[in-house]
Design a protein around this motif. Structure first.
Motif, PDB file in Angstrom:
ATOM      1  N   PHE B  33      -5.414   1.557  -2.392  1.00 40.90           N
ATOM      2  CA  PHE B  33      -4.391   1.092  -1.402  1.00 40.90           C
ATOM      3  C   PHE B  33      -3.702   2.130  -0.616  1.00 40.90           C
ATOM      4  O   PHE B  33      -3.674   2.054   0.549  1.00 40.90           O
ATOM      5  CB  PHE B  33      -3.375   0.716  -2.463  1.00 40.90           C
ATOM      6  CG  PHE B  33      -2.051   0.366  -1.869  1.00 40.90           C
ATOM      7  CD1 PHE B  33      -1.875  -0.823  -0.914  1.00 40.90           C
ATOM      8  CD2 PHE B  33      -0.963   1.247  -1.772  1.00 40.90           C
ATOM      9  CE1 PHE B  33      -0.647  -1.207  -0.063  1.00 40.90           C
ATOM     10  CE2 PHE B  33       0.295   0.858  -0.963  1.00 40.90           C
ATOM     11  CZ  PHE B  33       0.412  -0.406  -0.403  1.00 40.90           C
ATOM     12  N   LEU B  34      -3.599   3.408  -1.212  1.00 48.64           N
ATOM     13  CA  LEU B  34      -3.069   4.537  -0.371  1.00 48.64           C
ATOM     14  C   LEU B  34      -4.513   5.119   0.602  1.00 48.64           C
ATOM     15  O   LEU B  34      -3.966   5.675   1.747  1.00 48.64           O
ATOM     16  CB  LEU B  34      -3.065   5.646  -1.203  1.00 48.64           C
ATOM     17  CG  LEU B  34      -1.434   5.463  -1.791  1.00 48.64           C
ATOM     18  CD1 LEU B  34      -1.010   6.923  -2.579  1.00 48.64           C
ATOM     19  CD2 LEU B  34      -0.448   5.061  -0.980  1.00 48.64           C
ATOM     20  N   ARG B  52      -2.289   6.694   7.943  1.00 47.40           N
ATOM     21  CA  ARG B  52      -2.535   5.562   8.726  1.00 47.40           C
ATOM     22  C   ARG B  52      -0.906   5.086   8.908  1.00 47.40           C
ATOM     23  O   ARG B  52       0.052   5.313   7.791  1.00 47.40           O
ATOM     24  CB  ARG B  52      -3.204   4.597   8.067  1.00 47.40           C
ATOM     25  CG  ARG B  52      -2.790   4.109   6.666  1.00 47.40           C
ATOM     26  CD  ARG B  52      -3.748   3.237   6.125  1.00 47.40           C
ATOM     27  NE  ARG B  52      -3.437   3.056   4.693  1.00 47.40           N
ATOM     28  CZ  ARG B  52      -2.582   2.072   4.040  1.00 47.40           C
ATOM     29  NH1 ARG B  52      -1.800   1.657   4.991  1.00 47.40           N
ATOM     30  NH2 ARG B  52      -2.401   1.832   2.898  1.00 47.40           N
ATOM     31  N   GLY B  54       0.615   2.439   8.091  1.00 51.26           N
ATOM     32  CA  GLY B  54       1.161   1.444   6.963  1.00 51.26           C
ATOM     33  C   GLY B  54       1.843   2.434   6.103  1.00 51.26           C
ATOM     34  O   GLY B  54       2.450   1.880   5.063  1.00 51.26           O
ATOM     35  N   LEU B  55       1.438   3.732   5.916  1.00 50.43           N
ATOM     36  CA  LEU B  55       2.093   4.917   5.153  1.00 50.43           C
ATOM     37  C   LEU B  55       3.603   5.189   5.737  1.00 50.43           C
ATOM     38  O   LEU B  55       4.209   5.934   4.988  1.00 50.43           O
ATOM     39  CB  LEU B  55       1.554   5.853   4.974  1.00 50.43           C
ATOM     40  CG  LEU B  55       0.010   5.673   4.437  1.00 50.43           C
ATOM     41  CD1 LEU B  55      -0.770   7.061   4.118  1.00 50.43           C
ATOM     42  CD2 LEU B  55       0.050   4.778   3.239  1.00 50.43           C
ATOM     43  N   THR B  56       3.953   4.793   6.755  1.00 48.18           N
ATOM     44  CA  THR B  56       5.369   5.236   7.456  1.00 48.18           C
ATOM     45  C   THR B  56       6.537   4.807   6.516  1.00 48.18           C
ATOM     46  O   THR B  56       6.471   3.674   6.110  1.00 48.18           O
ATOM     47  CB  THR B  56       5.528   4.380   8.873  1.00 48.18           C
ATOM     48  OG1 THR B  56       4.412   4.780   9.609  1.00 48.18           O
ATOM     49  CG2 THR B  56       6.870   4.988   9.620  1.00 48.18           C
ATOM     50  N   GLY B  57       7.536   5.776   6.363  1.00 46.23           N
ATOM     51  CA  GLY B  57       8.671   5.397   5.780  1.00 46.23           C
ATOM     52  C   GLY B  57       9.704   5.401   6.582  1.00 46.23           C
ATOM     53  O   GLY B  57      10.907   4.870   6.284  1.00 46.23           O
ATOM     54  N   HIS B  65       6.287   7.960   4.207  1.00 49.23           N
ATOM     55  CA  HIS B  65       7.388   7.414   3.156  1.00 49.23           C
ATOM     56  C   HIS B  65       7.499   8.303   1.826  1.00 49.23           C
ATOM     57  O   HIS B  65       6.066   8.744   1.473  1.00 49.23           O
ATOM     58  CB  HIS B  65       6.910   6.039   2.602  1.00 49.23           C
ATOM     59  CG  HIS B  65       8.177   5.350   2.036  1.00 49.23           C
ATOM     60  ND1 HIS B  65       8.574   5.939   0.667  1.00 49.23           N
ATOM     61  CD2 HIS B  65       8.879   4.270   2.141  1.00 49.23           C
ATOM     62  CE1 HIS B  65       9.495   4.992   0.333  1.00 49.23           C
ATOM     63  NE2 HIS B  65       9.689   4.066   1.426  1.00 49.23           N
ATOM     64  N   VAL B  68       5.049   7.271  -0.739  1.00 47.93           N
ATOM     65  CA  VAL B  68       3.780   7.695  -0.573  1.00 47.93           C
ATOM     66  C   VAL B  68       3.550   8.904  -1.063  1.00 47.93           C
ATOM     67  O   VAL B  68       2.384   9.251  -1.635  1.00 47.93           O
ATOM     68  CB  VAL B  68       3.479   7.233   0.886  1.00 47.93           C
ATOM     69  CG1 VAL B  68       2.044   7.739   0.980  1.00 47.93           C
ATOM     70  CG2 VAL B  68       3.455   5.814   1.184  1.00 47.93           C
TER      71      VAL B  68
END
Lengths: 147, 168
Positions: B33-34, B52, B54-57, B65, B68
């Motif tokens: 997933f990560l 990527r 999608g890992l943004t926090g 994040h 993450v």
């Protein structure tokens, strides 16, 4: 601004903090409840978030993200906090494995703020409210003015 | 006195180790997933987290994040612990001329994990190395360090305790 307006404002801030974050959206996290300095988030079970295929239990990393997000949102939902926040440190203790296929809920409470630091404790629960899955404690930076 | 066995060809040894590591890493859905991968040099592992969106926090910066970073580092610790057990089993069997075990040991369970955030995680690849401070029969203590462009400027350090499986 009376108390109800102030709570509504912090509810908006906390919800915006959660909904605008790509990683939180990828995990499928939703807001269950907010109050002054308190936020409860939900993480539905999903096969691709499993940490141990032998048990089907969600990975600690996904639970950590849930707890960190709930904790950060609780800081922003605190009535005295105005500015942005970032995690300084966060510790999670796992009391037991979360039951597979159950939604995990994280309840975070920002219980104290100083001029520079906010302190948070959180608990993670599955369907069995009486036995916590995990507890967390953390401190967060405060960049803005504290009211 | 028996003659010394000829050492196995290097390709055979390498393939066995790479396949064992690949089996371990691909067995954990959250690692997929990560999007994590592992770089192996001998028994030393470096965990890699390719950036990527999608890992943004924090989309305003943007930044990785913190959760993450934590999941990345906890995964690095769990893989390091499991790998060290399996490596020892593989090496002992190979040295004795016995069949090398294919089954990986059960994964350790996290008792607690403490993250210490040092710098903002930037929107680029991250790396982590886990060091086993102590691995006992029942409990293990692991330290993890994560960095991005500059090894001397870590973005986070973590330590965790783990319950080791199947060893009484």
């Amino acid at each position: 601004m009376d108390d109800r307006d102030r709570n509504a404002a912090h509810d908006r801030i906390a919800r915006a903090f959660v909904s605008g974050v790509p990683q939180v959206a990828e995990l499928g996290v939703t807001v269950a409840r907010t109050a002054a300095g308190e936020v409860e988030l939900c993480l539905p079970w999903r096969a691709d978030l499993v940490g141990d295929p032998a048990t089907g239990v969600i990975h600690g990393g996904a639970v950590f993200t849930l707890m960190d997000t709930a904790s950060g949102a609780a800081v922003l939902a605190h009535p005295q906090v105005t500015g942005p926040t970032a995690t300084l440190d966060l510790r999670i203790d796992y009391m037991r494995a979360a039951s597979p296929h159950q939604t995990i809920r994280a309840r975070a409470e920002c219980h104290h703020v100083t001029r520079n630091v906010a302190f948070v404790r959180a608990v993670a629960l599955d369907d069995d409210d009486s036995r916590p899955v995990a507890t967390a404690t953390g401190s967060f930076t405060l960049a803005g003015d504290v009211k | 006195m028996t003659a010394r066995r000829r050492p196995e060809p290097v390709q055979v040894v390498k393939l066995r180790r790479d396949q064992a590591l690949a089996r371990l890493v691909s067995s954990v859905p959250y690692i997929g997933f990560l999007g994590m991968t592992f770089d192996r040099r001998g028994d030393e592992l470096t965990a890699i987290l390719p950036w990527r969106d999608g890992l943004t926090g924090n989309p305003a910066l943007p930044a990785l994040h913190g959760g993450v970073t934590a999941g990345f580092m906890e995964s690095a610790a769990i893989v390091e612990l499991t790998w060290s057990l399996h490596w020892a089993a593989m090496e002992a069997a190979a040295a004795a001329g016995d069949p090398v075990p294919e089954d990986l040991p059960p994964l350790p369970r996290t008792i607690n994990f403490t993250m210490d955030y040092l710098r903002t995680g930037l929107p680029r690849d991250a790396y982590a190395r886990a060091r086993i401070a102590r691995s006992g029969r029942r409990y293990a203590s692991v330290h993890v360090e994560a960095w991005q462009d500059n090894r001397a400027r870590p973005i986070a350090q973590a330590s965790g305790h783990f319950l080791m499986p199947g060893r009484v």
